[in-house]
Design a protein around this motif. Sequence first.
Motif, mmCIF file in Angstrom:
data_model
loop_
_atom_site.group_PDB
_atom_site.id
_atom_site.type_symbol
_atom_site.label_atom_id
_atom_site.label_comp_id
_atom_site.label_asym_id
_atom_site.label_seq_id
_atom_site.Cartn_x
_atom_site.Cartn_y
_atom_site.Cartn_z
ATOM 1 N N TYR A 47 57.821 76.087 8.555
ATOM 2 C CA TYR A 47 59.192 76.334 9.012
ATOM 3 C C TYR A 47 59.942 77.246 8.036
ATOM 4 C CZ TYR A 47 57.886 72.487 12.005
ATOM 5 O OH TYR A 47 57.216 71.697 12.915
ATOM 6 N N SER A 74 67.254 74.396 12.038
ATOM 7 C CA SER A 74 66.823 73.393 11.070
ATOM 8 C C SER A 74 67.682 73.494 9.820
ATOM 9 C CB SER A 74 65.343 73.593 10.727
ATOM 10 O OG SER A 74 64.802 72.440 10.130
ATOM 11 N N PHE A 140 61.203 75.816 4.048
ATOM 12 C CA PHE A 140 61.063 74.364 4.138
ATOM 13 C C PHE A 140 59.681 73.927 3.644
ATOM 14 C CE2 PHE A 140 64.158 75.686 7.285
ATOM 15 C CZ PHE A 140 65.174 74.754 7.147
ATOM 16 N N GLN A 142 56.896 70.633 3.143
ATOM 17 C CA GLN A 142 56.545 69.342 3.728
ATOM 18 C C GLN A 142 55.889 68.400 2.719
ATOM 19 O OE1 GLN A 142 54.442 69.856 7.507
ATOM 20 N NE2 GLN A 142 55.399 71.871 7.715
ATOM 21 N N PHE A 172 61.561 69.647 4.491
ATOM 22 C CA PHE A 172 61.615 69.695 5.953
ATOM 23 C C PHE A 172 61.966 68.312 6.512
ATOM 24 C CE2 PHE A 172 59.531 69.112 10.112
ATOM 25 C CZ PHE A 172 60.287 70.019 10.829
#
Length: 218
Positions: A47, A74, A140, A142, A172
Amino acid sequence: MKKLIPLFLIALLFSCQNSAQVNKEQNAVINAKPVEVPIKNGKAKAYFASGCFWCVEAIYESVKGVDEVINGYSGGHTNNPTYEASNTGRTGHAEAVEVIYDPQVISFATLVDVYFASQNPTQVNGQGPDNGSQYRSIIFYQNDNQKQIILMKKEALSKILNKEVAAEVYPFQKFWKAEDYHQNYEKLHPENRYVQGVSVPRLNRFKAKMPEVLKENH
């Protein structure tokens, strides 16, 4: 003295705009534990936010190993954001893309390289003519491995440019898909003046920088 007052008011206005994103709800997003999206059918997801999502979608779809790119929102603190709501700059969300890719063909690290090669990395709160917190640059992560990759590349680029890199680094949390009319926008609207004047030139600049990662038909 009269000349100083307007300058003070302008400075105050920009100060308010810059701090608008940093509230209690937004701080909770920035400091949250990252959510890791599981690999499905051999495909992973990453992302990014980097100005107008129409532009970013076209860039990532030109890259080998990327199956699909979805436009959305987001990085904010509100649920079910819309295009209109995000454009107010009060949701905390940025226009973002979900990149669905094959990690056997392209790595997350290379996707980050694509990210920085396809933008003006020092522009704050926007890209090109698009300005505002909804157009700010965010990468982003994770998991901690992704975070370290991002921070390492961001620091290296900052040293090369001898300037601060504007991209924010967020854990994220959730990606909200944008309205249908935003999907595949550049492909479906090649006659659009923004596409012709901003999106296509930005894509071409990226292609010239990283030709080795392009799909054969690009």
